[in-house]
Motif scaffolding. Structure first.
Motif, PDB file in Angstrom:
ATOM      1  N   ALA A   4       0.839  -1.200   0.000  1.00  0.00           N
ATOM      2  CA  ALA A   4       0.000   0.000   0.000  1.00  0.00           C
ATOM      3  C   ALA A   4       0.870   1.245   0.000  1.00  0.00           C
ATOM      4  CB  ALA A   4      -0.915  -0.002   1.216  1.00  0.00           C
ATOM      5  N   LYS A   5       0.530   2.180  -0.854  1.00  0.00           N
ATOM      6  CA  LYS A   5       1.234   3.451  -0.867  1.00  0.00           C
ATOM      7  C   LYS A   5       0.553   4.436   0.083  1.00  0.00           C
ATOM      8  CE  LYS A   5       2.858   7.156  -3.776  1.00  0.00           C
ATOM      9  NZ  LYS A   5       3.027   7.688  -5.108  1.00  0.00           N
ATOM     10  N   HIS A   6      -0.758   4.309   0.216  1.00  0.00           N
ATOM     11  CA  HIS A   6      -1.521   5.202   1.083  1.00  0.00           C
ATOM     12  C   HIS A   6      -2.367   4.387   2.049  1.00  0.00           C
ATOM     13  CE1 HIS A   6      -0.448   8.690  -1.273  1.00  0.00           C
ATOM     14  NE2 HIS A   6      -0.779   8.023  -2.356  1.00  0.00           N
ATOM     15  N   ILE A   7      -2.371   4.824   3.298  1.00  0.00           N
ATOM     16  CA  ILE A   7      -3.201   4.180   4.317  1.00  0.00           C
ATOM     17  C   ILE A   7      -4.198   5.204   4.829  1.00  0.00           C
ATOM     18  CG2 ILE A   7      -3.247   3.053   6.568  1.00  0.00           C
ATOM     19  CD1 ILE A   7      -0.404   2.041   5.924  1.00  0.00           C
ATOM     20  N   VAL A   8      -5.463   4.837   4.742  1.00  0.00           N
ATOM     21  CA  VAL A   8      -6.560   5.681   5.218  1.00  0.00           C
ATOM     22  C   VAL A   8      -7.137   5.001   6.449  1.00  0.00           C
ATOM     23  CG1 VAL A   8      -8.827   6.632   4.632  1.00  0.00           C
ATOM     24  CG2 VAL A   8      -7.045   6.450   2.866  1.00  0.00           C
ATOM     25  N   ARG A   9      -7.189   5.740   7.542  1.00  0.00           N
ATOM     26  CA  ARG A   9      -7.757   5.193   8.783  1.00  0.00           C
ATOM     27  C   ARG A   9      -8.954   6.030   9.198  1.00  0.00           C
ATOM     28  NH1 ARG A   9      -4.045   5.927  13.007  1.00  0.00           N
ATOM     29  NH2 ARG A   9      -3.090   7.543  11.743  1.00  0.00           N
ATOM     30  N   VAL A  10     -10.051   5.365   9.472  1.00  0.00           N
ATOM     31  CA  VAL A  10     -11.272   6.031   9.929  1.00  0.00           C
ATOM     32  C   VAL A  10     -11.436   5.720  11.415  1.00  0.00           C
ATOM     33  CG1 VAL A  10     -13.768   6.215   9.655  1.00  0.00           C
ATOM     34  CG2 VAL A  10     -12.323   5.799   7.652  1.00  0.00           C
ATOM     35  N   ASN A  54     -13.256  11.647  12.350  1.00  0.00           N
ATOM     36  CA  ASN A  54     -11.899  11.931  11.898  1.00  0.00           C
ATOM     37  C   ASN A  54     -11.387  10.843  10.960  1.00  0.00           C
ATOM     38  OD1 ASN A  54     -11.361  14.297  13.647  1.00  0.00           O
ATOM     39  ND2 ASN A  54     -11.782  12.793  15.244  1.00  0.00           N
ATOM     40  N   VAL A  55     -10.678  11.298   9.926  1.00  0.00           N
ATOM     41  CA  VAL A  55     -10.071  10.397   8.957  1.00  0.00           C
ATOM     42  C   VAL A  55      -8.598  10.781   8.843  1.00  0.00           C
ATOM     43  CG1 VAL A  55     -10.036   9.656   6.548  1.00  0.00           C
ATOM     44  CG2 VAL A  55     -12.214  10.079   7.679  1.00  0.00           C
ATOM     45  N   ARG A  59      -0.261  10.527   7.097  1.00  0.00           N
ATOM     46  CA  ARG A  59       0.003  11.207   8.375  1.00  0.00           C
ATOM     47  C   ARG A  59      -0.853  12.455   8.587  1.00  0.00           C
ATOM     48  NH1 ARG A  59       4.839   9.249  10.757  1.00  0.00           N
ATOM     49  NH2 ARG A  59       5.927   7.879   9.320  1.00  0.00           N
ATOM     50  N   ALA A  60      -1.712  12.763   7.635  1.00  0.00           N
ATOM     51  CA  ALA A  60      -2.573  13.957   7.753  1.00  0.00           C
ATOM     52  C   ALA A  60      -3.909  13.577   8.381  1.00  0.00           C
ATOM     53  CB  ALA A  60      -2.799  14.568   6.377  1.00  0.00           C
ATOM     54  N   ILE A  61      -4.437  14.462   9.214  1.00  0.00           N
ATOM     55  CA  ILE A  61      -5.736  14.229   9.844  1.00  0.00           C
ATOM     56  C   ILE A  61      -6.758  15.188   9.244  1.00  0.00           C
ATOM     57  CG2 ILE A  61      -5.189  15.773  11.763  1.00  0.00           C
ATOM     58  CD1 ILE A  61      -6.985  13.948  13.504  1.00  0.00           C
ATOM     59  N   HIS A  62      -7.950  14.664   9.006  1.00  0.00           N
ATOM     60  CA  HIS A  62      -9.059  15.447   8.470  1.00  0.00           C
ATOM     61  C   HIS A  62     -10.214  15.325   9.461  1.00  0.00           C
ATOM     62  CE1 HIS A  62      -7.012  15.812   4.573  1.00  0.00           C
ATOM     63  NE2 HIS A  62      -6.564  14.608   4.871  1.00  0.00           N
ATOM     64  N   HIS A  63     -10.770  16.460   9.855  1.00  0.00           N
ATOM     65  CA  HIS A  63     -11.827  16.491  10.865  1.00  0.00           C
ATOM     66  C   HIS A  63     -13.195  16.730  10.238  1.00  0.00           C
ATOM     67  CE1 HIS A  63      -8.664  16.748  13.859  1.00  0.00           C
ATOM     68  NE2 HIS A  63      -8.174  17.825  13.279  1.00  0.00           N
ATOM     69  N   ASN A  64     -14.230  16.342  10.965  1.00  0.00           N
ATOM     70  CA  ASN A  64     -15.623  16.567  10.551  1.00  0.00           C
ATOM     71  C   ASN A  64     -15.876  16.057   9.142  1.00  0.00           C
ATOM     72  OD1 ASN A  64     -16.498  17.970  12.973  1.00  0.00           O
ATOM     73  ND2 ASN A  64     -15.153  19.611  12.284  1.00  0.00           N
ATOM     74  N   VAL A  65     -15.351  14.888   8.837  1.00  0.00           N
ATOM     75  CA  VAL A  65     -15.453  14.337   7.488  1.00  0.00           C
ATOM     76  C   VAL A  65     -16.823  13.699   7.283  1.00  0.00           C
ATOM     77  CG1 VAL A  65     -14.444  12.703   5.847  1.00  0.00           C
ATOM     78  CG2 VAL A  65     -12.971  13.959   7.431  1.00  0.00           C
TER      79      VAL A  65
END
Length: 84
Positions: A4-10, A54-55, A59-65
């Motif tokens: 995996a090149k990108h990991i998305v965590r919810v 949050n997603v 390493r970046a965090i995104h809020h209120n997604v």
């Protein structure tokens, strides 16, 4: 399939779940399905409860997604991956 090149965590902590994280997680899994290099995982509470759901994308965090926004985030990753 390669690594995996990108990991998305919810976040699936209680506060995020109360704000729709379960639906968000399912939307992310569905959108990432068939996208090589993008993996979606659930994660435990990351102590950002007041800003959830949050997603985390790499390493970046995104809020209120919301589901539409997670789709945009994943589309951006797929575009980045295909242009690399």
């Amino acid at each position: 399939m390669g690594a995996a090149k990108h990991i998305v965590r919810v976040c699936r902590g209680l506060s995020c779940r109360e704000r729709g994280a379960d639906e968000l997680y399912e939307a992310a899994k569905q959108r990432a399905d068939g996208s090589p290099g993008v993996v979606v995982h659930a994660c435990a509470c990351q102590n950002q409860c007041e800003l959830g759901p949050n997603v985390f994308v790499d390493r970046a965090i995104h809020h209120n997604v919301v589901a539409a926004r997670v789709g945009e985030l994943l589309d951006d990753l797929v575009r980045e991956r295909s242009s690399a």
